[in-house]
Design a protein around this motif. Structure first.
Motif, PDB file in Angstrom:
ATOM      1  N   GLY A 209       0.802  -1.217   0.000  1.00  0.00           N
ATOM      2  CA  GLY A 209       0.000   0.000   0.000  1.00  0.00           C
ATOM      3  C   GLY A 209       0.833   1.265   0.000  1.00  0.00           C
ATOM      4  O   GLY A 209       0.398   2.306   0.511  1.00  0.00           O
ATOM      5  N   THR A 210       2.043   1.198  -0.568  1.00  0.00           N
ATOM      6  CA  THR A 210       2.947   2.360  -0.572  1.00  0.00           C
ATOM      7  C   THR A 210       3.308   2.781  -1.989  1.00  0.00           C
ATOM      8  O   THR A 210       4.417   3.266  -2.242  1.00  0.00           O
ATOM      9  N   LEU A 211       2.401   2.568  -2.928  1.00  0.00           N
ATOM     10  CA  LEU A 211       2.698   2.858  -4.333  1.00  0.00           C
ATOM     11  C   LEU A 211       3.099   4.312  -4.541  1.00  0.00           C
ATOM     12  O   LEU A 211       3.943   4.625  -5.392  1.00  0.00           O
ATOM     13  N   GLY A 212       2.525   5.204  -3.756  1.00  0.00           N
ATOM     14  CA  GLY A 212       2.861   6.618  -3.888  1.00  0.00           C
ATOM     15  C   GLY A 212       4.298   6.937  -3.526  1.00  0.00           C
ATOM     16  O   GLY A 212       4.874   7.922  -4.009  1.00  0.00           O
ATOM     17  N   ASP A 213       4.906   6.101  -2.692  1.00  0.00           N
ATOM     18  CA  ASP A 213       6.290   6.328  -2.277  1.00  0.00           C
ATOM     19  C   ASP A 213       7.284   6.161  -3.418  1.00  0.00           C
ATOM     20  O   ASP A 213       8.421   6.627  -3.333  1.00  0.00           O
ATOM     21  N   LEU A 214       6.849   5.491  -4.484  1.00  0.00           N
ATOM     22  CA  LEU A 214       7.748   5.233  -5.608  1.00  0.00           C
ATOM     23  C   LEU A 214       8.231   6.522  -6.258  1.00  0.00           C
ATOM     24  O   LEU A 214       9.339   6.591  -6.782  1.00  0.00           O
ATOM     25  N   LEU A 215       7.407   7.574  -6.200  1.00  0.00           N
ATOM     26  CA  LEU A 215       7.748   8.829  -6.862  1.00  0.00           C
ATOM     27  C   LEU A 215       8.453   9.829  -5.942  1.00  0.00           C
ATOM     28  O   LEU A 215       8.989  10.833  -6.419  1.00  0.00           O
ATOM     29  N   HIS A 216       8.452   9.581  -4.643  1.00  0.00           N
ATOM     30  CA  HIS A 216       9.020  10.541  -3.700  1.00  0.00           C
ATOM     31  C   HIS A 216      10.478  10.897  -3.966  1.00  0.00           C
ATOM     32  O   HIS A 216      10.859  12.078  -3.865  1.00  0.00           O
ATOM     33  N   PRO A 217      11.351   9.947  -4.308  1.00  0.00           N
ATOM     34  CA  PRO A 217      12.761  10.295  -4.509  1.00  0.00           C
ATOM     35  C   PRO A 217      13.002  11.311  -5.620  1.00  0.00           C
ATOM     36  O   PRO A 217      14.017  12.015  -5.615  1.00  0.00           O
ATOM     37  N   LEU A 218      12.057  11.413  -6.562  1.00  0.00           N
ATOM     38  CA  LEU A 218      12.239  12.333  -7.689  1.00  0.00           C
ATOM     39  C   LEU A 218      12.192  13.792  -7.278  1.00  0.00           C
ATOM     40  O   LEU A 218      12.505  14.681  -8.075  1.00  0.00           O
ATOM     41  N   SER A 219      11.818  14.066  -6.036  1.00  0.00           N
ATOM     42  CA  SER A 219      11.797  15.452  -5.550  1.00  0.00           C
ATOM     43  C   SER A 219      13.198  15.924  -5.171  1.00  0.00           C
ATOM     44  O   SER A 219      13.399  17.108  -4.901  1.00  0.00           O
ATOM     45  N   SER A 220      14.159  15.021  -5.169  1.00  0.00           N
ATOM     46  CA  SER A 220      15.533  15.367  -4.799  1.00  0.00           C
ATOM     47  C   SER A 220      16.432  15.448  -6.029  1.00  0.00           C
ATOM     48  O   SER A 220      16.565  14.482  -6.792  1.00  0.00           O
ATOM     49  N   GLY A 221      17.051  16.610  -6.196  1.00  0.00           N
ATOM     50  CA  GLY A 221      17.992  16.774  -7.302  1.00  0.00           C
ATOM     51  C   GLY A 221      19.225  15.901  -7.130  1.00  0.00           C
ATOM     52  O   GLY A 221      19.806  15.413  -8.113  1.00  0.00           O
ATOM     53  N   THR A 222      19.617  15.685  -5.878  1.00  0.00           N
ATOM     54  CA  THR A 222      20.776  14.829  -5.606  1.00  0.00           C
ATOM     55  C   THR A 222      20.501  13.400  -6.049  1.00  0.00           C
ATOM     56  O   THR A 222      21.359  12.744  -6.657  1.00  0.00           O
ATOM     57  N   PHE A 223      19.297  12.907  -5.747  1.00  0.00           N
ATOM     58  CA  PHE A 223      18.919  11.554  -6.148  1.00  0.00           C
ATOM     59  C   PHE A 223      18.907  11.435  -7.677  1.00  0.00           C
ATOM     60  O   PHE A 223      19.413  10.455  -8.238  1.00  0.00           O
ATOM     61  N   ILE A 224      18.344  12.412  -8.351  1.00  0.00           N
ATOM     62  CA  ILE A 224      18.265  12.377  -9.816  1.00  0.00           C
ATOM     63  C   ILE A 224      19.665  12.361 -10.421  1.00  0.00           C
ATOM     64  O   ILE A 224      19.945  11.619 -11.369  1.00  0.00           O
ATOM     65  N   THR A 225      20.560  13.175  -9.852  1.00  0.00           N
ATOM     66  CA  THR A 225      21.947  13.202 -10.344  1.00  0.00           C
ATOM     67  C   THR A 225      22.609  11.834 -10.179  1.00  0.00           C
ATOM     68  O   THR A 225      23.274  11.334 -11.094  1.00  0.00           O
TER      69      THR A 225
END
Length: 309
Positions: A209-225
Motif C-alpha cells: 500500500g505504498t505505491l505513492g512512495d515510488l515517486l518521492h525520490p524524484l523530488s531530490s535533485g541529488t537523487f536524480i543526479t
C-alpha cells in the motif's frame, strides 16, 4: 604496435573500471533516498530512455530478425537481472566487505568459464597475473580486518553467485558479439532490466500500500543526479563499452580489469568522503595493477604468434 581496435578496447576497459569505481559512491547516495529495488528501477529507466532516443530517431539501427533472441534473454537473466538481484539480497545478509572480497574472484570464475565454454587459452604467467590481481583486492580487505562470518553463509553464497552471474554474462556476450551488434545486445539488456525491475517494484509497493512512495525520490535533485550517473554512465555506457571490448579481447583478459574499480573506489572515498589511505591500500593497489598489466602483456606475444600462424 597493437591494432587500433584492441587499443580502444583497453581504453574502454580502464574507463569501465573508473566508472564502476565511482558507482559505489553514487549508489550510497541513491540508497539514502530510495529502497534498493526502486533504485534499480530508476537506474534502468534512465538507461532505457537514453538508449531509446537514438533508436527512435533511427540514428542506431537494430535488427533482431532471424537471430537467437533466447540467447539474449539468457544473457539479460545473468546481467542485469541475476547480478543485481543476487547482490541486493546477498548484501542484506552479509557485509559490503564480504561482497568486495567475493567480487574480486570474478576474473577467476570468468577464466574457468571461458576456458570451458569458449576454449580460451591463457598462459601460465597470465593465470598467475590474474591471481595476483585477485590477491591484491583480498589483501586490502584483510588488512582492513574484514573477514568472512560463516553465520552469514547464505549471504556469502548469494554474493559468490554474483561472480558466477557476471562471469557467465562475459562469456556468453563474448560468443554473441558474432551474431549481434553491441547496440543490439545493450538495448535488449536495458529493456529487460527496466521492464522487470519496474514490474517487481510496483508489485512490491502495491502489496504494501505504498505505491505513492515510488515517486518521492524524484523530488531530490541529488537523487536524480545519482540515478543519471548510475543509469546512463555506470549501466548503459559501461554495457556498450563491455560489449565492444568483448569483440576485441578475450573474456578472461577483460574480466581482470574489474579489479581496478577497487583502486578507484579507494580514491573516491579518500577524495569525497575523507576516508584514509594507508600503506596496505598502496600495496594492494600495486598488486592489482601489476596483475592487470601482467595478464595483458604476458599474453600478447603468444597472441601475436598465433595470429601469424
Amino acid at each position: 604496435m597493437l591494432p587500433k581496435g584492441i587499443k580502444l578496447a583497453y581504453i574502454f576497459a580502464v574507463s569501465n573500471a573508473v566508472i564502476i569505481g565511482f558507482s559505489f559512491l553514487f549508489t550510497k547516495i541513491a540508497l539514502g533516498y530510495a529502497e534498493p529495488l526502486d533504485t534499480l528501477t530508476y537506474r534502468f529507466a534512465a538507461s532505457f530512455i537514453m538508449i531509446s532516443v537514438p533508436v527512435a530517431f533511427g540514428w542506431v539501427k537494430l535488427s533482431y530478425r532471424g537471430k537467437p533472441l533466447y540467447k539474449l534473454l539468457l544473457l539479460a537473466t545473468m546481467y542485469p537481472l541475476g547480478f543485481f538481484t543476487l547482490q541486493a539480497f546477498g548484501l542484506q545478509r552479509s557485509t559490503s566487505a564480504e561482497g568486495g572480497i567475493l567480487y574480486a574472484f570474478t576474473p577467476v570464475v570468468t577464466l574457468l568459464l571461458a576456458s570451458l565454454f569458449l576454449k580460451e587459452r591463457t598462459t601460465l604467467p597470465q593465470k598467475l597475473s590474474i591471481f595476483l590481481s585477485v590477491f591484491g583486492v583480498v589483501f586490502i580487505f584483510i588488512m582492513k580486518k574484514s573477514s568472512f562470518d560463516l553465520s552469514n553463509i547464505m549471504g556469502i553464497l548469494l554474493l559468490f553467485l554474483t561472480c558466477v552471474a557476471f562471469a557467465g554474462y562475459s562469456v556468453l556476450a563474448r560468443s554473441l558479439v558474432q551474431q549481434f551488434s553491441p547496440a543490439e545486445i545493450s538495448y535488449f539488456m536495458m529493456t529487460v532490466g527496466f521492464a522487470t525491475f519496474l514490474v517487481v517494484s510496483m508489485i512490491s509497493h502495491a502489496t504494501r500500500g505504498t505505491l505513492g512512495d515510488l515517486l518521492h525520490p524524484l523530488s531530490s535533485g541529488t537523487f536524480i543526479t545519482a540515478i543519471l550517473y548510475l543509469g546512463v554512465v555506470a549501466s548503459l555506457v559501461t554495457t556498450l563499452m563491455t560489449n565492444y571490448i568483448l569483440t576485441q579481447i578475450e573474456a578472461s583478459v577483460m574480466s581482470v580489469f574489474t579489479n581496478l574499480a577497487v583502486i578507484v573506489s579507494i580514491a573516491a572515498g579518500a577524495i569525497f568522503l575523507g576516508e584514509g589511505v594507508t600503506l596496505y591500500h598502496w600495496i594492494g593497489s600495486l598488486l592489482i595493477i601489476a596483475g592487470v598489466i601482467g595478464t595483458n602483456r604476458l599474453g600478447q606475444k603468444r597472441n601475436r604468434t598465433c595470429n601469424k600462424l
